[in-house]
Design a protein around this motif. Sequence first.
Motif, PDB file in Angstrom:
ATOM      1  N   LEU A  27      -5.084  -2.412  18.227  1.00  0.00           N
ATOM      2  CA  LEU A  27      -3.956  -1.737  17.602  1.00  0.00           C
ATOM      3  C   LEU A  27      -4.414  -0.445  16.908  1.00  0.00           C
ATOM      4  CD1 LEU A  27      -2.256  -4.906  16.072  1.00  0.00           C
ATOM      5  CD2 LEU A  27      -1.663  -3.735  18.200  1.00  0.00           C
ATOM      6  N   LYS A  28      -3.501   0.506  16.831  1.00  0.00           N
ATOM      7  CA  LYS A  28      -3.764   1.775  16.149  1.00  0.00           C
ATOM      8  C   LYS A  28      -3.410   1.601  14.675  1.00  0.00           C
ATOM      9  CE  LYS A  28      -2.568   6.704  16.253  1.00  0.00           C
ATOM     10  NZ  LYS A  28      -1.646   7.729  16.825  1.00  0.00           N
ATOM     11  N   VAL A  29      -4.418   1.791  13.791  1.00  0.00           N
ATOM     12  CA  VAL A  29      -4.277   1.367  12.397  1.00  0.00           C
ATOM     13  C   VAL A  29      -4.614   2.501  11.440  1.00  0.00           C
ATOM     14  CG1 VAL A  29      -4.932  -0.369  10.681  1.00  0.00           C
ATOM     15  CG2 VAL A  29      -5.011  -0.941  13.126  1.00  0.00           C
ATOM     16  N   ALA A  30      -3.844   2.575  10.346  1.00  0.00           N
ATOM     17  CA  ALA A  30      -4.157   3.472   9.235  1.00  0.00           C
ATOM     18  C   ALA A  30      -4.150   2.672   7.941  1.00  0.00           C
ATOM     19  CB  ALA A  30      -3.151   4.610   9.143  1.00  0.00           C
ATOM     20  N   VAL A  31      -5.082   3.005   7.046  1.00  0.00           N
ATOM     21  CA  VAL A  31      -5.127   2.421   5.708  1.00  0.00           C
ATOM     22  C   VAL A  31      -4.797   3.520   4.705  1.00  0.00           C
ATOM     23  CG1 VAL A  31      -6.605   1.440   3.911  1.00  0.00           C
ATOM     24  CG2 VAL A  31      -6.778   0.606   6.262  1.00  0.00           C
ATOM     25  N   PHE A  32      -3.869   3.242   3.808  1.00  0.00           N
ATOM     26  CA  PHE A  32      -3.495   4.185   2.760  1.00  0.00           C
ATOM     27  C   PHE A  32      -4.072   3.670   1.439  1.00  0.00           C
ATOM     28  CE2 PHE A  32      -0.447   4.329   6.148  1.00  0.00           C
ATOM     29  CZ  PHE A  32      -0.229   5.689   6.346  1.00  0.00           C
ATOM     30  N   GLU A  33      -4.958   4.461   0.836  1.00  0.00           N
ATOM     31  CA  GLU A  33      -5.656   4.024  -0.367  1.00  0.00           C
ATOM     32  C   GLU A  33      -5.739   5.173  -1.358  1.00  0.00           C
ATOM     33  OE1 GLU A  33      -7.172   2.514  -3.328  1.00  0.00           O
ATOM     34  OE2 GLU A  33      -6.992   1.056  -1.686  1.00  0.00           O
ATOM     35  N   LYS A  34      -5.331   4.929  -2.624  1.00  0.00           N
ATOM     36  CA  LYS A  34      -5.319   6.002  -3.618  1.00  0.00           C
ATOM     37  C   LYS A  34      -6.678   6.233  -4.260  1.00  0.00           C
ATOM     38  CE  LYS A  34      -3.645   2.961  -7.310  1.00  0.00           C
ATOM     39  NZ  LYS A  34      -2.553   2.753  -8.313  1.00  0.00           N
ATOM     40  N   GLU A  35      -7.595   5.260  -4.162  1.00  0.00           N
ATOM     41  CA  GLU A  35      -8.936   5.425  -4.719  1.00  0.00           C
ATOM     42  C   GLU A  35      -9.936   5.214  -3.585  1.00  0.00           C
ATOM     43  OE1 GLU A  35      -9.090   2.774  -8.065  1.00  0.00           O
ATOM     44  OE2 GLU A  35      -7.751   4.004  -9.274  1.00  0.00           O
ATOM     45  N   ARG A  36     -11.060   4.576  -3.883  1.00  0.00           N
ATOM     46  CA  ARG A  36     -11.999   4.239  -2.807  1.00  0.00           C
ATOM     47  C   ARG A  36     -11.613   2.906  -2.199  1.00  0.00           C
ATOM     48  NH1 ARG A  36     -18.317   4.888  -3.911  1.00  0.00           N
ATOM     49  NH2 ARG A  36     -18.300   4.993  -1.634  1.00  0.00           N
ATOM     50  N   VAL A  37     -11.913   2.740  -0.921  1.00  0.00           N
ATOM     51  CA  VAL A  37     -11.656   1.446  -0.308  1.00  0.00           C
ATOM     52  C   VAL A  37     -12.522   0.398  -1.003  1.00  0.00           C
ATOM     53  CG1 VAL A  37     -11.010   2.425   1.925  1.00  0.00           C
ATOM     54  CG2 VAL A  37     -13.399   1.795   1.498  1.00  0.00           C
ATOM     55  N   GLY A  38     -12.114  -0.846  -0.865  1.00  0.00           N
ATOM     56  CA  GLY A  38     -12.830  -1.934  -1.523  1.00  0.00           C
ATOM     57  C   GLY A  38     -12.013  -2.588  -2.611  1.00  0.00           C
ATOM     58  N   GLY A  39     -11.021  -1.866  -3.138  1.00  0.00           N
ATOM     59  CA  GLY A  39     -10.131  -2.444  -4.122  1.00  0.00           C
ATOM     60  C   GLY A  39     -10.820  -2.808  -5.415  1.00  0.00           C
ATOM     61  N   LEU A  40     -10.125  -3.592  -6.232  1.00  0.00           N
ATOM     62  CA  LEU A  40     -10.662  -4.023  -7.518  1.00  0.00           C
ATOM     63  C   LEU A  40     -11.945  -4.810  -7.341  1.00  0.00           C
ATOM     64  CD1 LEU A  40     -10.156  -4.321 -10.635  1.00  0.00           C
ATOM     65  CD2 LEU A  40      -9.000  -6.473 -10.085  1.00  0.00           C
ATOM     66  N   CYS A  41     -11.995  -5.691  -6.351  1.00  0.00           N
ATOM     67  CA  CYS A  41     -13.157  -6.568  -6.168  1.00  0.00           C
ATOM     68  C   CYS A  41     -14.441  -5.773  -5.990  1.00  0.00           C
ATOM     69  CB  CYS A  41     -12.934  -7.481  -4.967  1.00  0.00           C
ATOM     70  SG  CYS A  41     -14.372  -8.508  -4.579  1.00  0.00           S
ATOM     71  N   LEU A  42     -14.469  -4.912  -5.003  1.00  0.00           N
ATOM     72  CA  LEU A  42     -15.712  -4.208  -4.696  1.00  0.00           C
ATOM     73  C   LEU A  42     -16.045  -3.146  -5.728  1.00  0.00           C
ATOM     74  CD1 LEU A  42     -15.226  -5.683  -1.996  1.00  0.00           C
ATOM     75  CD2 LEU A  42     -16.129  -3.661  -0.845  1.00  0.00           C
ATOM     76  N   ASN A  43     -15.043  -2.490  -6.288  1.00  0.00           N
ATOM     77  CA  ASN A  43     -15.296  -1.368  -7.187  1.00  0.00           C
ATOM     78  C   ASN A  43     -15.396  -1.770  -8.654  1.00  0.00           C
ATOM     79  OD1 ASN A  43     -15.132   1.298  -5.532  1.00  0.00           O
ATOM     80  ND2 ASN A  43     -13.443   0.066  -4.741  1.00  0.00           N
TER      81      ASN A  43
END
Length: 473
Positions: A27-43
């Motif tokens: 599938l053709k996919v896009a991720v929309f993220e206002k900060e860095r990927v990884g979210g609260l957990c990784l960052n």
Amino acid sequence: MAQWDVAVIGGGPGGYVAAIRAAQLGLKVAVFEKERVGGLCLNWGCIPSKALLKNADVVNAVREGATWGLIGAEGVEFDYGAAVDRSRQVVDRIVGGVEGLLRDNGVEVISGTARLAGTRSVEVGGTEHRASHIVIATGASSRVIPGFEPDGETVITSREALARRSAPARAVIIGAGPVGVEFAHLWASYGTEVTLIEMLETLLPMEDEDVGRLLRRSFEARGIACMTGTKVTRVERTGAGAVVHTQQGETAGAVEAEVVLVAVGFVPHTEGLGLEAAGVRTTRGFVDVDGKMETSVPGIYAVGDVTGKLMLAHVASHQGVLAAEAIAGLPRPEPDYVQMPRATFCQPQVGSVGYTEAAAKAAGYAVRTGRFPLTALGKAVAAGHTEGFVKVVVDEPTGQVIGIHMVGYDINDLLGEATMVAFLEATTAEVGFAVHAHPTLPEALKEAALAADGEAIHIAKRRATPREGAARA
């Protein structure tokens, strides 16, 4: 106008995993993220906190150096700022790895705050992106209690706590869930005078009561004050920090602190997403989903903390896979949130999967339990960490293990096997018969299963008291 098969709003453990799995499925996919990927957990969560907790393990090992024949360790100084620097390096490395994985799988990452512009479109920065399917993975952030609003200096959340470059001299932690007990262990390891306040009756109140009781004894032996069954009525800011006012039954009290950490759970990031206009149903702010992670609007899915199902990174990732595979038309069994592993990384660590003893009884099971203390485990004795136990909760008629609860040093290394026991619906006979390498931690799980059947080898068999014997007769 850009056109995607899948648009993922949020790049945390649920969102980026959903994106990668969808891309793997063509599938053709896009991720929309206002900060860095990884979210609260990784960052600002799982990863930096675990890096700091590793530093705490090293600090405690050096402090106990005489036990291991380390001469002259008494005068060693510990640099908390260096630990924080290492934690940020770890974050950069792992987040960079995730960014690389997204690129390798052909997922486009689009920076900005996204919202639903309908049931088949996402708007970010004034640009509309059409998508056949949308996955909401916006996560959650620390809950704020009215009257205890964080100021970033004296009253803080876990995010500010992870950014601090020094351990406070005195700290009050409101909430004894996983975040609260992990910071209690971390700061106490660096010499902080910690008071842990919990409204319910045990530490880690969502875990088995036996686990919470042992953790409290362990913490109090280290000088961590544990106030359970206690409400915080107000936080009074002072020039030196704050005074936390408490109520325990009829008794009022007050605790002074340099820093107050509020760790009382999380709230979903749904405000401003356009959910109501799109017809997406929510409950107390959390997005309602079915077993395929689909919302009340066909074609719109939600995964991770924003669903409120079980707010753990690995659960979010599993949901992300389920959503991507549902979009691709692959059948999968619905998730069983009771049988998801749970881990807390203070020391002693706490790990569990399945029903607690109390929850199993409340669910109508006829229950028996088996318990094996680490004092009787060769690996634990050799390693010098014998505090804790493994407990199994068993369905009496079938012998199936329906809950596993563990507390001990690095005990979460057993969660892999515990998860497989739950997933395969194994019985005590099967777990007890399986050969486990010696000396290893997993032997404790084998012995706990044997103990449930009265067959444990390495603990003394408890004899009935005369009164118990008469009762049985």
